[in-house]
Structures are given as structure tokens and as C-alpha cells.
Design an enzyme around this catalytic site. Structure first.
Site, mmCIF file in Angstrom:
data_model
loop_
_atom_site.group_PDB
_atom_site.id
_atom_site.type_symbol
_atom_site.label_atom_id
_atom_site.label_comp_id
_atom_site.label_asym_id
_atom_site.label_seq_id
_atom_site.Cartn_x
_atom_site.Cartn_y
_atom_site.Cartn_z
ATOM 1 N N HIS A 170 6.155 -1.981 -7.558
ATOM 2 C CA HIS A 170 5.585 -1.079 -6.562
ATOM 3 C C HIS A 170 5.736 0.378 -6.984
ATOM 4 O O HIS A 170 5.037 1.256 -6.460
ATOM 5 C CB HIS A 170 6.242 -1.318 -5.212
ATOM 6 C CG HIS A 170 5.329 -1.033 -4.043
ATOM 7 N ND1 HIS A 170 4.452 0.032 -4.017
ATOM 8 C CD2 HIS A 170 5.154 -1.687 -2.872
ATOM 9 C CE1 HIS A 170 3.785 0.026 -2.875
ATOM 10 N NE2 HIS A 170 4.187 -1.015 -2.168
ATOM 11 N N SER A 171 6.628 0.671 -7.929
ATOM 12 C CA SER A 171 6.751 2.045 -8.429
ATOM 13 C C SER A 171 5.544 2.434 -9.264
ATOM 14 O O SER A 171 5.289 3.624 -9.482
ATOM 15 C CB SER A 171 8.020 2.193 -9.274
ATOM 16 O OG SER A 171 9.165 2.217 -8.463
#
Length: 480
Positions: A170-171
Site C-alpha cells: 500500500h506504500s
């Protein structure tokens, strides 16, 4: 809590038959890409499983051609989406904050097979534990430099169909960026598997630099101090020249409320993490019927989106099911795209995380007594409060060390995927039979997804504690 498909243990096995590292076809010079505080909130992988059922299609005959096509398509995609071939890295000079090292280390692609037939899984929209076998989960030993940011597993079923399970940090991307990346990958793979010579050029190139979202690069500074909150005396919005992130303030209040509470049931709710994940199907016709039912026959000139009415209905049903004391604070939070909220706006094709949470807080009694229209208006007020100043305040508030969110039953959290029809990502066919998310790090989140058979409909996947499921289902389906 989830269910397993009803077939024998010997058929539950998913065997890995091949593993490959996948590198960009075009290698970019290594560089460090600074991440924003939004990127740093959740560095774990988010997983999505696509199901492609067997048809009279040559793509499904040769398993090697499927794997080769997906691998070559990913090589092409990584050439443009090159950060996805990198690794996260800690910056000791900046408090060990995460950044992205674009070093061409590559992604991981696995081939697998199982005797299970897709039909044996039942309703593909309903989560079950077997889905966890259809994705590759690399072991994280604390060393981000060894953790691939994109992993995938293609599994051939006994019926000849396939699943493709994809995990993306998700980064790296938020929802819209992940959708664009998968579409590019799928488009390249389909071309290769069909043995076309020319690859399709993307309509828009992704922009990977975080730009405006890096702290200190906003067009103007946000004033500091205590500011407007969406909860004042439990009800009214108070205008203020000062800005704070209501979502963070409300979450803090919920945590403090839970800490101050006493009683065996409350303690049980805080400790229990055995969530049931259930999908509710709402057709477009049903949503329009709900609008007419709760707003009146002609809606009195009042119009609202499908998201707004379903979100309001979800919050009311969940609050009733909780049976909380009327003075208890409850909160509805939902993600808002900040791409056009910040100043200057983020460029088209921005690939980083650009969502912040908007928040509405009321007492349980107020939510139960409020009309759907009143709650929709609160949702609109919360959304309109997300300005450039709000985004900056939100990013400042999440700048500290990241900790896992404790289960808070008074929090209703929504992630809206209806504008990202993942089932239309055509890795093997024009569309998947279904695209199913796995359990997120926040198991109680509710996903709003486009219904594959009705683009005006919504499939709502929600995580609930088992002892609230029956009451929630009754309130949600009957509106009583």
C-alpha cells in the site's frame, strides 16, 4: 471468522509449480523516491484475487503460455511503473522514515495448481479461507530491502479455470493507481498471449514523484491550533478559520472512550478479532428503491449518490446492531480522494497514495433517530471539509510512528471501490468472473465494489463481530 469450501482435505492442497523473479524490460537508473506520510501509513501488502472461469479459449489450454504471458506483460508494465520493481528503505537521517528505493530488484510471480474446481468455491463474492491459498505472502523479517512490493500467483484449477492473486504494498499505490497498474499489466499480457506484435501504449503515463504531498511543498501553510470539528454538542458543524483533521480527532476520542469504558462485554469486543466477512448484494434497482423508501416517492427534490445513501444506511444499521448506550459516540469515516483537493492539484496519472479520511461523529442515539437525509447531509459536510488545509493537517497528524488500529466497534470505516471496477481487468478474458479482496489490516472495513452483473449495483463486503452479524443483517436488509 470465515468459512471453508466443503470438499475433502486432500483437495485443499495448492501446489506451487514455478517461481520467477520478474524484472523491468527497460531498466531505470536507481534512485530514492521520497514518500509522503500518506504512503507511510500502511506498508503492508493488500491482496486481490481475480477468478477467470474456463471457456473454449486457447489461453486456458496451455498453462505455460498463461504464465509466460503474465510474466512478459509484467516486465513491460514494470518498465513504466518502475517503482513497483523497487524496495522500501529506512532513512536513518530522517527518523527511520520509509522511502522508496527504485533499484530494479523486481517482482515475484508464482505458478500453482489445485484439483479444486472454481464452482466448488460457491459464491465468489463471499470470502472464505481458501482464498488465502491463492496468493503469495512473502515472509517479512524486518528487512524492507528484501521485501518485493508486487507479488502474484497464477493458479490453475481442476476445471481449467484460473485465479490470479496479486499483492501490492500500500506504500506503493493507492486504489486508483493500483487499478491503472493492473490494467496496464493485463493489457500487455493479453497482447503477448494473443501473439500480437505491437504492445499498446498507455493512454496516460503515471507520475511517481509525490510532489505536492511532500511536507513543506503545499501552496500555502495550514494554520495551526484547535479548529473546526464535525462534532460539536454531538451535532452541529462549527465554522472556524483554523483547521484540524476531524478524522484523527474523532479516532482519538473513540480510543479514549473505549479506554474509559468498563464491563465484560466491552472488554470482549475490544479483544475479539474473529471477524465474519460477509458480502451483501445491492442491485441498482434496489438502491433506487432504497432512495425512494427513505426520501419519499419523489424525494422532494433531494438527490443523492448511491454511495451516500448506502453509507448512511450502513451506519444506521450497524449502530442499531451494536445496541450501544444512546450517549455513546459513534463515528463514520470514509476515504476522500485528495488529488484535486490540494493546492496545487496533483497531476493526472499520480500514482502515490492520495486519500485521506473524512469523518462524521454523533451519538448512537442521534444516529438511530436521524433520517437518512440528515446523515447524507452530514456525509456531504464531512466531504466538503476536505480542503488543502485539511489534507496538510491530516498528514501532520499521521506523521508519527505507525501502530495498528485496535478494534473499535463504534467506528464504521468505508473504502469505496465503485469507480475502480477491478473485475474488468482482463488478464485472461475481457473480464473476471469476480475480483475478491482478502482481509485488510483493518478487518472491520466495509468495501463498496461495483457489482459485475450490474454496474449501477454495489457489492458491500463488511467485517463484523459474530455476535452482531444477525442483528446487522436484519436491520440492513429490512430498514427497520
Amino acid at each position: 471468522m470465515a468459512t471453508e469450501p466443503d470438499f475433502g482435505d486432500h483437495l485443499r492442497v495448492v501446489s506451487i509449480t514455478k517461481t520467477a523473479s520478474v524484472f523491468p524490460k527497460v531498466v531505470h537508473p536507481p534512485k530514492i523516491l521520497s514518500l509522503s506520510n500518506l504512503d507511510r501509513q500502511c506498508p503492508v501488502h493488500m491482496y486481490l484475487v481475480f477468478f477467470y472461469e474456463h471457456e473454449n479459449n486457447n489461453l486456458f489450454v496451455d498453462r505455460d503460455s498463461v504464465f509466460r504471458g503474465l510474466k512478459c506483460g509484467l516486465e513491460e508494465a514494470l518498465s513504466v511503473w518502475y517503482p513497483a520493481a523497487g524496495r522500501l528503505t529506512l532513512n536513518p537521517s530522517d527518523g527511520n522514515k520509509l522511502n522508496l528505493w527504485c533499484n530494479n530488484k523486481g517482482a515475484i510471480l508464482l505458478e500453482a495448481e489445485t484439483q479444486v474446481e472454481i464452482s466448488e468455491l460457491g459464491d465468489l463474492s463471499q470470502y472464505n479461507d481458501f482464498l488465502e491459498k491463492l496468493v503469495y505472502k512473502p515472509v517479512f523479517d524486518g528487512d524492507f530491502s528484501q521485501m518485493p512490493l508486487v507479488v502474484a500467483q497464477v493458479t490453475k484449477f481442476g476445471c481449467g479455470g484460473y485465479s490470479i492473486g496479486i499483492g501490492i504494498s500500500h506504500s506503493l499505490f493507492d486504489g486508483p493507481a493500483a487499478y491503472d497498474f493492473m490494467c496496464a499489466w493485463a493489457s500487455n499480457s493479453a497482447v503477448i498471449m494473443k501473439q500480437h506484435k505491437a504492445l499498446e501504449l498507455p493512454n496516460k503515463l503515471p507520475v511517481h514523484d509525490r510532489g505536492t504531498l511532500l511536507m513543506g511543498k503545499f501552496g500555502h501553510e495550514a494554520p495551526k491550533g484547535v479548529g473546526a470539528k464535525l462534532l460539536q454538542n454531538g451535532n452541529d458543524v462549527v465554522p472556524s478559520v483554523l483547521t484540524r483533521a476531524a478524522a484523527v480527532d474523532h479516532l482519538y476520542q473513540l480510543i479514549m472512550q473505549a479506554a474509559a469504558a468498563s464491563g465484560d462485554q466491552i472488554k470482549l469486543d475490544q479483544i475479539e478479532n474473529n471477524y465474519v466477512h460477509k458480502t451483501f448484494h445491492l442491485s441498482g434497482a434496489l438502491i433506487e428503491s432504497l432512495k425512494r423508501e427513505v426520501f419519499g416517492g419523489d424525494m422532494g427534490g433531494f438527490s443523492c449518490s448511491s454511495f451516500e445513501v448506502v453509507a448512511a444506511h450502513l451506519w444506521k444499521a450497524k449502530t442499531k446492531a451494536l445496541g450501544a448506550r444512546k450517549e455513546t459516540m459513534v463515528c463514520l469515516q470514509f476515504a476522500v480522494d485528495a488529488r484535486n483537493k490540494v493546492e496545487p492539484s496533483l497531476p493526472e496519472g499520480f500514482s502515490g497514495n492520495a486519500y485521506v479520511l473524512a469523518s462524521v461523529a454523533l451519538t448512537a442515539g442521534q444516529v438511530e433517530q436521524a433520517t437518512h437525509k440528515a446523515i447524507v447531509e452530514k456525509i456531504r459536510e464531512a466531504k466538503s471539509s476536505v480542503t488543502s488545509n485539511y489534507v496538510k493537517a491530516y498528514m501532520e497528524a499521521v506523521a508519527g510512528p505507525q501502530t495498528s488500529l485496535p478494534p473499535i466497534k463504534e467506528l464504521t470505516l468505508i473504502s469505496d471501490w465503485t469507480r475502480m471496477p477491478f473485475h474488468k481487468v482482463g488478464f485472461l478474458q475481457e473480464a473476471a468472473a469476480y475480483a475478491s479482496p482478502l482481509v485488510s489490516p483493518i478487518p472491520q472495513v466495509a468495501y463498496f465494489m461495483q457489482n459485475p452483473r450490474d454496474n449501477r449495483g454495489i457489492d458491500m463486503r463488511v467485517g463484523l463481530l459474530p455476535h452482531y452479524l444477525s442483528a446487522f443483517t436484519r436491520y440492513f436488509l429490512t430498514n427497520k
